[in-house]
Design a protein around this motif. Structure first.
Motif, PDB file in Angstrom:
ATOM      1  N   GLY A  87      14.474   2.271   6.741  1.00  0.00           N
ATOM      2  CA  GLY A  87      15.746   1.563   6.641  1.00  0.00           C
ATOM      3  C   GLY A  87      15.674   0.609   5.470  1.00  0.00           C
ATOM      4  N   LEU A  88      16.602  -0.268   5.371  1.00  0.00           N
ATOM      5  CA  LEU A  88      16.587  -1.292   4.322  1.00  0.00           C
ATOM      6  C   LEU A  88      16.331  -2.648   4.959  1.00  0.00           C
ATOM      7  CD1 LEU A  88      19.629  -0.170   2.122  1.00  0.00           C
ATOM      8  CD2 LEU A  88      17.198   0.101   1.621  1.00  0.00           C
ATOM      9  N   PRO A  89      15.287  -3.368   4.512  1.00  0.00           N
ATOM     10  CA  PRO A  89      14.473  -3.103   3.315  1.00  0.00           C
ATOM     11  C   PRO A  89      13.048  -2.637   3.665  1.00  0.00           C
ATOM     12  CG  PRO A  89      14.372  -5.420   3.845  1.00  0.00           C
ATOM     13  CD  PRO A  89      15.153  -4.767   4.963  1.00  0.00           C
ATOM     14  N   TRP A  90      12.847  -1.882   4.713  1.00  0.00           N
ATOM     15  CA  TRP A  90      11.500  -1.603   5.198  1.00  0.00           C
ATOM     16  C   TRP A  90      11.346  -0.128   5.572  1.00  0.00           C
ATOM     17  CZ3 TRP A  90      11.478   0.586   9.980  1.00  0.00           C
ATOM     18  CH2 TRP A  90      12.649   0.453  10.725  1.00  0.00           C
ATOM     19  N   SER A  91      10.087   0.299   5.725  1.00  0.00           N
ATOM     20  CA  SER A  91       9.760   1.602   6.296  1.00  0.00           C
ATOM     21  C   SER A  91       8.432   1.480   7.028  1.00  0.00           C
ATOM     22  CB  SER A  91       9.685   2.689   5.219  1.00  0.00           C
ATOM     23  OG  SER A  91       8.637   2.433   4.310  1.00  0.00           O
ATOM     24  N   LEU A  92       8.260   2.312   8.061  1.00  0.00           N
ATOM     25  CA  LEU A  92       7.057   2.269   8.890  1.00  0.00           C
ATOM     26  C   LEU A  92       6.694   3.681   9.300  1.00  0.00           C
ATOM     27  CD1 LEU A  92       4.943   0.583  10.509  1.00  0.00           C
ATOM     28  CD2 LEU A  92       6.593   0.586  12.400  1.00  0.00           C
ATOM     29  N   ASP A  93       5.381   3.978   9.303  1.00  0.00           N
ATOM     30  CA  ASP A  93       4.889   5.307   9.651  1.00  0.00           C
ATOM     31  C   ASP A  93       3.619   5.146  10.488  1.00  0.00           C
ATOM     32  OD1 ASP A  93       3.408   7.812   9.518  1.00  0.00           O
ATOM     33  OD2 ASP A  93       4.772   8.414   7.926  1.00  0.00           O
ATOM     34  N   LEU A  94       3.635   5.680  11.709  1.00  0.00           N
ATOM     35  CA  LEU A  94       2.465   5.661  12.584  1.00  0.00           C
ATOM     36  C   LEU A  94       2.046   7.092  12.881  1.00  0.00           C
ATOM     37  CD1 LEU A  94       3.604   2.949  15.183  1.00  0.00           C
ATOM     38  CD2 LEU A  94       2.189   2.617  13.149  1.00  0.00           C
ATOM     39  N   SER A  95       0.751   7.367  12.810  1.00  0.00           N
ATOM     40  CA  SER A  95       0.273   8.720  13.068  1.00  0.00           C
ATOM     41  C   SER A  95      -1.134   8.680  13.642  1.00  0.00           C
ATOM     42  CB  SER A  95       0.285   9.562  11.785  1.00  0.00           C
ATOM     43  OG  SER A  95      -0.630   9.036  10.829  1.00  0.00           O
ATOM     44  N   ALA A  96      -1.566   9.825  14.169  1.00  0.00           N
ATOM     45  CA  ALA A  96      -2.928   9.972  14.676  1.00  0.00           C
ATOM     46  C   ALA A  96      -3.342  11.433  14.520  1.00  0.00           C
ATOM     47  CB  ALA A  96      -3.029   9.547  16.130  1.00  0.00           C
ATOM     48  N   THR A  97      -4.576  11.645  14.125  1.00  0.00           N
ATOM     49  CA  THR A  97      -5.113  12.994  13.983  1.00  0.00           C
ATOM     50  C   THR A  97      -6.442  13.098  14.714  1.00  0.00           C
ATOM     51  OG1 THR A  97      -6.267  12.428  11.916  1.00  0.00           O
ATOM     52  CG2 THR A  97      -4.041  13.345  11.729  1.00  0.00           C
ATOM     53  N   VAL A  98      -6.792  14.328  15.078  1.00  0.00           N
ATOM     54  CA  VAL A  98      -8.107  14.653  15.625  1.00  0.00           C
ATOM     55  C   VAL A  98      -8.816  15.508  14.589  1.00  0.00           C
ATOM     56  CG1 VAL A  98      -9.369  15.834  17.451  1.00  0.00           C
ATOM     57  CG2 VAL A  98      -7.312  14.518  18.004  1.00  0.00           C
ATOM     58  N   GLY A  99     -10.082  15.202  14.311  1.00  0.00           N
ATOM     59  CA  GLY A  99     -10.760  15.929  13.247  1.00  0.00           C
ATOM     60  C   GLY A  99     -12.229  16.171  13.518  1.00  0.00           C
ATOM     61  N   TYR A 100     -12.828  16.864  12.578  1.00  0.00           N
ATOM     62  CA  TYR A 100     -14.258  17.151  12.627  1.00  0.00           C
ATOM     63  C   TYR A 100     -14.828  16.924  11.232  1.00  0.00           C
ATOM     64  CZ  TYR A 100     -18.663  19.707  13.070  1.00  0.00           C
ATOM     65  OH  TYR A 100     -19.996  20.057  13.080  1.00  0.00           O
ATOM     66  N   ARG A 101     -15.960  16.200  11.155  1.00  0.00           N
ATOM     67  CA  ARG A 101     -16.618  15.936   9.883  1.00  0.00           C
ATOM     68  C   ARG A 101     -18.105  16.202  10.024  1.00  0.00           C
ATOM     69  NH1 ARG A 101     -14.721  13.856   5.395  1.00  0.00           N
ATOM     70  NH2 ARG A 101     -12.787  13.172   6.398  1.00  0.00           N
ATOM     71  N   ASN A 102     -18.674  16.890   9.043  1.00  0.00           N
ATOM     72  CA  ASN A 102     -20.101  17.215   9.063  1.00  0.00           C
ATOM     73  C   ASN A 102     -20.824  16.395   7.995  1.00  0.00           C
ATOM     74  OD1 ASN A 102     -22.398  18.816   9.987  1.00  0.00           O
ATOM     75  ND2 ASN A 102     -22.315  19.773   7.971  1.00  0.00           N
ATOM     76  N   ILE A 103     -21.696  15.490   8.420  1.00  0.00           N
ATOM     77  CA  ILE A 103     -22.364  14.554   7.520  1.00  0.00           C
ATOM     78  C   ILE A 103     -23.795  15.001   7.250  1.00  0.00           C
ATOM     79  CG2 ILE A 103     -23.043  12.154   7.185  1.00  0.00           C
ATOM     80  CD1 ILE A 103     -20.847  11.354   9.134  1.00  0.00           C
ATOM     81  N   SER A 104     -24.107  15.170   5.957  1.00  0.00           N
ATOM     82  CA  SER A 104     -25.462  15.523   5.525  1.00  0.00           C
ATOM     83  C   SER A 104     -26.032  14.386   4.697  1.00  0.00           C
ATOM     84  CB  SER A 104     -25.446  16.807   4.689  1.00  0.00           C
ATOM     85  OG  SER A 104     -24.897  17.891   5.414  1.00  0.00           O
ATOM     86  N   LEU A 105     -27.301  14.053   4.938  1.00  0.00           N
ATOM     87  CA  LEU A 105     -27.957  12.952   4.234  1.00  0.00           C
ATOM     88  C   LEU A 105     -29.097  13.460   3.374  1.00  0.00           C
ATOM     89  CD1 LEU A 105     -28.230  10.333   7.139  1.00  0.00           C
ATOM     90  CD2 LEU A 105     -26.374  10.620   5.497  1.00  0.00           C
TER      91      LEU A 105
END
Length: 217
Positions: A87-105
């Motif tokens: 709207g004026l003068p603002w905007s807002l966005d909320l979200s959530a995701t589920v994910g997978y990450r593979n960490i190598s060291l």
């Protein structure tokens, strides 16, 4: 770290996003798709999104006798839903995701607890406020439950007559093994056929590794 809002192609029913940012201490690249659900439009209502990304970072692992530089590589994928209000003068966005990450060291560190496959839950907030016709401020912040990382970016933007938006930015990245602060400038430029390109550059300070120059597109 999940940083991801540079649109590259906008259509009436979808938004493709892609980007890369890096320094001698870390890098992040991503490719994603945002698509409104039925009866919604881009920027208003419910949407689905999917994102693939590749993250690298360095940190200093210390013990009573020595410090070891650890290099981490972490490809990942995530998907979920969000809702946007504008709207004026603002905007807002909320979200959530589920994910997978593979960490190598490298080198392999038996003492590290941030390695291997990790499932994540990633809530995110985006907000913008328009102070005047040309001046605005925006916030992007998210947290990765599972990986234990938090990312926050604040920008103050000034829109030029050409439509280009420029200004300073502050980025804070917190992880279990590192803390980075980035200060710099960005420019977002509209191109033909609904394309947009965004550039940023500045200095990054790591709690353990010192200072470095970063840049992104």
């Amino acid at each position: 770290m999940i940083a991801l809002t540079s649109p590259i192609l906008r259509a009436e029913d979808k938004l493709m996003i892609a980007g890369i940012q890096g320094s001698s201490q870390s890098s992040y690249s991503y490719l994603g798709l945002i698509q409104p659900l039925e009866k919604s439009t881009l920027g208003k209502g419910w949407y689905r999104k999917i994102l693939i990304s590749h993250l690298t970072y360095r940190y200093l692992q210390t013990n009573p006798n020595t410090g070891i530089n650890i290099n981490a590589t972490a490809p990942g994928i995530e998907g979920g839903f969000g809702h946007a209000w504008s709207g004026l003068p603002w905007s807002l966005d909320l979200s959530a995701t589920v994910g997978y990450r593979n960490i190598s060291l490298s080198p392999i560190s038996p003492a590290a607890d941030d390695k291997g496959g990790i499932f994540t839950l990633n809530p995110q907030i985006q907000a913008r406020y328009q102070f005047t016709e040309k001046l605005d401020a925006d916030l992007l912040a998210n947290h990765s439950l599972g990986q234990g990382n938090t990312y926050a970016r604040e920008r103050l933007g000034w829109r030029l007559a050409s439509g280009t938006r420029i200004g300073p930015e502050l980025i804070q990245v917190y992880g279990k093994t590192y803390h980075n602060t980035q200060m710099g400038f960005f420019a977002s430029m509209p191109l033909a056929n609904s394309w947009t390109v965004e550039l940023n550059v500045g200095r990054s300070h790591s709690q353990t590794l010192g200072d470095a120059t970063y840049g992104g597109i």
